[in-house]
Design a protein around this motif. Structure first.
Motif, PDB file in Angstrom:
ATOM      1  N   ARG A 123       0.826  -1.214   0.000  1.00 38.72           N
ATOM      2  CA  ARG A 123       0.000   0.000   0.000  1.00 38.72           C
ATOM      3  C   ARG A 123       0.857   1.260   0.000  1.00 38.72           C
ATOM      4  O   ARG A 123       0.536   2.244  -0.677  1.00 38.72           O
ATOM      5  CB  ARG A 123      -0.945  -0.010   1.197  1.00 38.72           C
ATOM      6  N   TYR A 124       1.940   1.252   0.772  1.00 34.07           N
ATOM      7  CA  TYR A 124       2.845   2.411   0.762  1.00 34.07           C
ATOM      8  C   TYR A 124       3.358   2.667  -0.656  1.00 34.07           C
ATOM      9  O   TYR A 124       3.362   3.803  -1.141  1.00 34.07           O
ATOM     10  CB  TYR A 124       4.045   2.167   1.683  1.00 34.07           C
ATOM     11  N   ILE A 125       3.790   1.613  -1.313  1.00 30.23           N
ATOM     12  CA  ILE A 125       4.390   1.749  -2.642  1.00 30.23           C
ATOM     13  C   ILE A 125       3.338   2.108  -3.689  1.00 30.23           C
ATOM     14  O   ILE A 125       3.573   2.940  -4.569  1.00 30.23           O
ATOM     15  CB  ILE A 125       5.140   0.461  -3.017  1.00 30.23           C
ATOM     16  N   ALA A 126       2.157   1.488  -3.582  1.00 28.91           N
ATOM     17  CA  ALA A 126       1.107   1.741  -4.570  1.00 28.91           C
ATOM     18  C   ALA A 126       0.555   3.159  -4.476  1.00 28.91           C
ATOM     19  O   ALA A 126       0.186   3.759  -5.489  1.00 28.91           O
ATOM     20  CB  ALA A 126      -0.025   0.729  -4.398  1.00 28.91           C
ATOM     21  N   THR A 127       0.495   3.713  -3.263  1.00 24.33           N
ATOM     22  CA  THR A 127      -0.103   5.034  -3.085  1.00 24.33           C
ATOM     23  C   THR A 127       0.904   6.165  -3.183  1.00 24.33           C
ATOM     24  O   THR A 127       0.520   7.334  -3.231  1.00 24.33           O
ATOM     25  CB  THR A 127      -0.823   5.118  -1.726  1.00 24.33           C
ATOM     26  N   ALA A 128       2.190   5.834  -3.229  1.00 21.52           N
ATOM     27  CA  ALA A 128       3.233   6.857  -3.425  1.00 21.52           C
ATOM     28  C   ALA A 128       4.347   6.234  -4.253  1.00 21.52           C
ATOM     29  O   ALA A 128       5.431   5.940  -3.730  1.00 21.52           O
ATOM     30  CB  ALA A 128       3.762   7.375  -2.092  1.00 21.52           C
ATOM     31  N   PRO A 129       4.102   5.990  -5.557  1.00 21.68           N
ATOM     32  CA  PRO A 129       5.109   5.342  -6.397  1.00 21.68           C
ATOM     33  C   PRO A 129       6.428   6.119  -6.396  1.00 21.68           C
ATOM     34  O   PRO A 129       6.435   7.355  -6.361  1.00 21.68           O
ATOM     35  CB  PRO A 129       4.461   5.353  -7.789  1.00 21.68           C
ATOM     36  N   GLY A 130       7.519   5.402  -6.423  1.00 23.13           N
ATOM     37  CA  GLY A 130       8.825   6.054  -6.453  1.00 23.13           C
ATOM     38  C   GLY A 130       9.501   6.019  -5.102  1.00 23.13           C
ATOM     39  O   GLY A 130       9.178   5.203  -4.227  1.00 23.13           O
ATOM     40  N   GLU A 131      10.431   6.954  -4.900  1.00 22.64           N
ATOM     41  CA  GLU A 131      11.286   6.925  -3.720  1.00 22.64           C
ATOM     42  C   GLU A 131      10.515   7.099  -2.415  1.00 22.64           C
ATOM     43  O   GLU A 131      10.858   6.504  -1.391  1.00 22.64           O
ATOM     44  CB  GLU A 131      12.367   8.008  -3.812  1.00 22.64           C
ATOM     45  N   LEU A 132       9.454   7.913  -2.417  1.00 22.28           N
ATOM     46  CA  LEU A 132       8.759   8.193  -1.173  1.00 22.28           C
ATOM     47  C   LEU A 132       8.029   6.962  -0.648  1.00 22.28           C
ATOM     48  O   LEU A 132       8.076   6.656   0.548  1.00 22.28           O
ATOM     49  CB  LEU A 132       7.783   9.357  -1.365  1.00 22.28           C
ATOM     50  N   GLY A 133       7.350   6.231  -1.530  1.00 24.79           N
ATOM     51  CA  GLY A 133       6.654   5.030  -1.095  1.00 24.79           C
ATOM     52  C   GLY A 133       7.603   3.952  -0.604  1.00 24.79           C
ATOM     53  O   GLY A 133       7.351   3.306   0.429  1.00 24.79           O
ATOM     54  N   LEU A 134       8.703   3.759  -1.315  1.00 22.55           N
ATOM     55  CA  LEU A 134       9.704   2.778  -0.883  1.00 22.55           C
ATOM     56  C   LEU A 134      10.302   3.173   0.459  1.00 22.55           C
ATOM     57  O   LEU A 134      10.501   2.328   1.340  1.00 22.55           O
ATOM     58  CB  LEU A 134      10.814   2.669  -1.939  1.00 22.55           C
ATOM     59  N   ALA A 135      10.594   4.480   0.626  1.00 29.44           N
ATOM     60  CA  ALA A 135      11.165   4.956   1.884  1.00 29.44           C
ATOM     61  C   ALA A 135      10.194   4.749   3.035  1.00 29.44           C
ATOM     62  O   ALA A 135      10.590   4.332   4.132  1.00 29.44           O
ATOM     63  CB  ALA A 135      11.543   6.431   1.761  1.00 29.44           C
ATOM     64  N   ARG A 136       8.913   5.019   2.806  1.00 28.41           N
ATOM     65  CA  ARG A 136       7.917   4.826   3.869  1.00 28.41           C
ATOM     66  C   ARG A 136       7.878   3.368   4.322  1.00 28.41           C
ATOM     67  O   ARG A 136       7.870   3.077   5.526  1.00 28.41           O
ATOM     68  CB  ARG A 136       6.544   5.265   3.370  1.00 28.41           C
ATOM     69  N   ALA A 137       7.838   2.456   3.366  1.00 25.85           N
ATOM     70  CA  ALA A 137       7.786   1.044   3.714  1.00 25.85           C
ATOM     71  C   ALA A 137       9.059   0.612   4.452  1.00 25.85           C
ATOM     72  O   ALA A 137       9.000  -0.175   5.417  1.00 25.85           O
ATOM     73  CB  ALA A 137       7.588   0.204   2.455  1.00 25.85           C
ATOM     74  N   TYR A 138      10.202   1.126   4.026  1.00 22.79           N
ATOM     75  CA  TYR A 138      11.482   0.763   4.642  1.00 22.79           C
ATOM     76  C   TYR A 138      11.590   1.320   6.054  1.00 22.79           C
ATOM     77  O   TYR A 138      11.942   0.605   6.999  1.00 22.79           O
ATOM     78  CB  TYR A 138      12.610   1.285   3.760  1.00 22.79           C
ATOM     79  N   VAL A 139      11.260   2.592   6.213  1.00 21.98           N
ATOM     80  CA  VAL A 139      11.360   3.237   7.524  1.00 21.98           C
ATOM     81  C   VAL A 139      10.380   2.605   8.509  1.00 21.98           C
ATOM     82  O   VAL A 139      10.689   2.428   9.690  1.00 21.98           O
ATOM     83  CB  VAL A 139      11.115   4.756   7.389  1.00 21.98           C
ATOM     84  N   ALA A 140       9.200   2.231   8.026  1.00 22.59           N
ATOM     85  CA  ALA A 140       8.185   1.630   8.893  1.00 22.59           C
ATOM     86  C   ALA A 140       8.502   0.186   9.266  1.00 22.59           C
ATOM     87  O   ALA A 140       7.856  -0.388  10.147  1.00 22.59           O
ATOM     88  CB  ALA A 140       6.824   1.699   8.216  1.00 22.59           C
ATOM     89  N   GLY A 141       9.472  -0.421   8.604  1.00 20.86           N
ATOM     90  CA  GLY A 141       9.837  -1.798   8.885  1.00 20.86           C
ATOM     91  C   GLY A 141       9.059  -2.820   8.096  1.00 20.86           C
ATOM     92  O   GLY A 141       9.158  -4.024   8.351  1.00 20.86           O
ATOM     93  N   ASP A 142       8.284  -2.366   7.109  1.00 20.08           N
ATOM     94  CA  ASP A 142       7.485  -3.271   6.281  1.00 20.08           C
ATOM     95  C   ASP A 142       8.251  -3.755   5.054  1.00 20.08           C
ATOM     96  O   ASP A 142       7.792  -4.668   4.355  1.00 20.08           O
ATOM     97  CB  ASP A 142       6.206  -2.575   5.821  1.00 20.08           C
ATOM     98  N   LEU A 143       9.376  -3.141   4.766  1.00 17.20           N
ATOM     99  CA  LEU A 143      10.249  -3.524   3.657  1.00 17.20           C
ATOM    100  C   LEU A 143      11.638  -3.722   4.237  1.00 17.20           C
ATOM    101  O   LEU A 143      12.159  -2.823   4.920  1.00 17.20           O
ATOM    102  CB  LEU A 143      10.236  -2.445   2.578  1.00 17.20           C
ATOM    103  N   SER A 144      12.220  -4.875   4.002  1.00 19.39           N
ATOM    104  CA  SER A 144      13.571  -5.135   4.501  1.00 19.39           C
ATOM    105  C   SER A 144      14.512  -5.385   3.329  1.00 19.39           C
ATOM    106  O   SER A 144      14.076  -5.735   2.220  1.00 19.39           O
ATOM    107  CB  SER A 144      13.580  -6.348   5.441  1.00 19.39           C
ATOM    108  N   ILE A 145      15.783  -5.188   3.575  1.00 21.42           N
ATOM    109  CA  ILE A 145      16.790  -5.321   2.523  1.00 21.42           C
ATOM    110  C   ILE A 145      17.901  -6.248   3.009  1.00 21.42           C
ATOM    111  O   ILE A 145      18.504  -5.988   4.049  1.00 21.42           O
ATOM    112  CB  ILE A 145      17.387  -3.956   2.138  1.00 21.42           C
ATOM    113  N   GLU A 146      18.157  -7.278   2.277  1.00 19.43           N
ATOM    114  CA  GLU A 146      19.284  -8.163   2.554  1.00 19.43           C
ATOM    115  C   GLU A 146      20.422  -7.838   1.596  1.00 19.43           C
ATOM    116  O   GLU A 146      20.194  -7.558   0.422  1.00 19.43           O
ATOM    117  CB  GLU A 146      18.873  -9.625   2.383  1.00 19.43           C
TER     118      GLU A 146
END
Length: 425
Positions: free
Chosen positions: A47-70
């Motif tokens: 939902r973060y990514i779909a409602t704010a495509p691009g860097e802002l949506g990805l950043a929201r998901a990452y900062v919130a802990g819903d997106l992780s990076i290995e």
């Protein structure tokens, strides 16, 4: 047919994208052998990514802990960001693919989630604190960025507690050597000598004030809108035993009443005041100087003078520098000249800021667990993204850093300057 998350990502990223994506529904996309794996842990990430495509949506998901990076260092995700910049090209899905994607997302998937607490409101919502660059709104913006935690800044910045571009005397110099060299360069450009009076606006934790007092024998006043910075600086000044000649006040620069200073340094403040306010800003600083006094303005700049300055709604505005504005060095020089300064020197330290942000990331990475314990994982992630992204921007010449030296020349035309610069170029 309902698409999996992986199938939706295949519509956004080209085949062969050198990053692997995995999702909570068990699907995947991208290169299975990639060094980096981005995992969407839950429906909110989508939902973060779909409602704010691009860097802002990805950043929201990452900062919130819903997106992780290995495969990426959270304190220094430079390699991941460079891979995205150089090799990943997201695109808008084809028109005939959109209905299927929208159906798969559903109405709930198109409803924006609550924003992470690290994000500031949209610019129009900030008007509760006043118009852009009013004293109250500027104070709120400074509080958001600089009153994070003095201990966090000690981890990030190191012993110098200097949050501005350093000047490296050599490519293998340490961050501390480079920051001391930067302050010394500013002092030499300002022509500081024992007995002079210095005003440092936007003084941070008092680094310039302390350096100028201890090494050049001046009396210095620094002002900052951050209460935490002022408290830290006052303690450091007392520990240095220079309280009789050094002072840092929690104060808006516009409220400085003293005049007759021999020099004014502004290191990293101009980014916060607003391009439309430049005339008043430089006019005010000129009025604080005696005739023959010098101003050194040090700030991040754009590569041209065409941009209006304001950047609305992106990652930097929402997470890092609310209401921050940048313009080109030509605009700064023009305004300085128009208010009566004679501009005597300008220098671009772009590569030095890339090295500075590199070293800040190294500090953050080396003490990641302590940083997270101090400010929380979301805020620590913001800083890793911001600094690594800034390093890339300076390296690729998307932004620059200029020092501009001006003089308040008297009616007799005497600039009180040497016939050639006495500082290292």
């Amino acid at each position: 047919m309902t698409l999996t998350i992986g199938q939706m990502l295949d519509r956004v990223f080209d085949p062969g994208t050198p990053v692997r994506f995995t999702a909570y529904d068990g699907s995947s996309a991208g290169d299975p052998d990639s060094r980096f794996t981005i995992h969407l842990a839950n429906e909110r990430a989508v939902r973060y990514i779909a409602t704010a495509p691009g860097e802002l949506g990805l950043a929201r998901a990452y900062v919130a802990g819903d997106l992780s990076i290995e495969g990426a260092d959270p304190g220094d995700p430079y390699d991941l960001l460079r891979t995205f910049r150089d090799e990943v090209e997201p695109h808008v899905p084809k028109v005939n693919e959109l209905p299927e994607i929208l159906k798969s997302l559903g109405l709930k998937g198109l409803r924006p989630p609550e924003l992470p607490p690290q994000e500031t409101p949209a610019p129009w919502r900030r008007m509760v604190h006043g118009l852009r660059h009013s004293k109250a709104r500027d104070a709120d913006a400074i509080h958001h960025h600089y009153d994070v935690s003095n201990r966090f800044y000690e981890i990030l910045l190191g012993p110098s507690m200097t949050y501005t571009c350093a000047c490296y005397p050599s490519v293998d110099a340490t961050l501390e050597e480079a920051q001391a060299n930067k302050y010394d360069l500013v002092c030499r450009k300002l022509g500081l000598q024992p007995g002079m009076r210095l005003l440092d606006v936007g003084c941070g934790w008092g680094g310039m004030v302390r350096h100028a007092v201890k090494h050049y024998g001046v009396t210095a006043l620094g002002v900052t809108l951050s209460d935490q910075q002022a408290r830290w600086a006052a303690k450091a000044i007392a520990e240095d035993g220079i309280s009789e000649r050094a002072e840092v006040r929690h104060l808006d620069y516009r409220d400085v009443t003293e005049t007759g200073f021999d020099a004014v340094s502004s290191i990293g403040l101009t980014e916060h005041i607003g391009v439309r306010n430049y005339p008043g800003y430089f006019r005010f600083l000129k009025a604080r100087l005696r005739e023959g006094g010098r101003l050194l303005n040090h700030c991040i700049t754009r590569t041209d003078n065409k941009h209006p300055g304001i950047t609305r709604g992106g990652f930097i505005d929402r997470y890092v520098f609310p209401d921050g504005e940048l313009t080109g060095s030509g605009s700064i020089i023009t305004v300085m000249q128009d208010v009566g300064f004679e501009v005597r020197h300008a220098e671009n330290l772009r590569e030095h800021y890339a090295m500075t942000t590199r070293d800040w990331c190294r500090n953050l990475s080396a003490s990641w667990d302590e940083a997270v314990a101090e400010v929380g994982p979301g805020t620590a992630k913001v800083w890793g993204l911001y600094l690594a992204g800034s390093r890339l921007s300076f390296e690729e010449n998307s932004i620059q850093l200029h020092q501009v030296l001006g003089v308040k020349v008297g009616a007799d035309g005497d600039a009180h300057m040497p016939i050639r610069p006495t500082w290292a170029s």
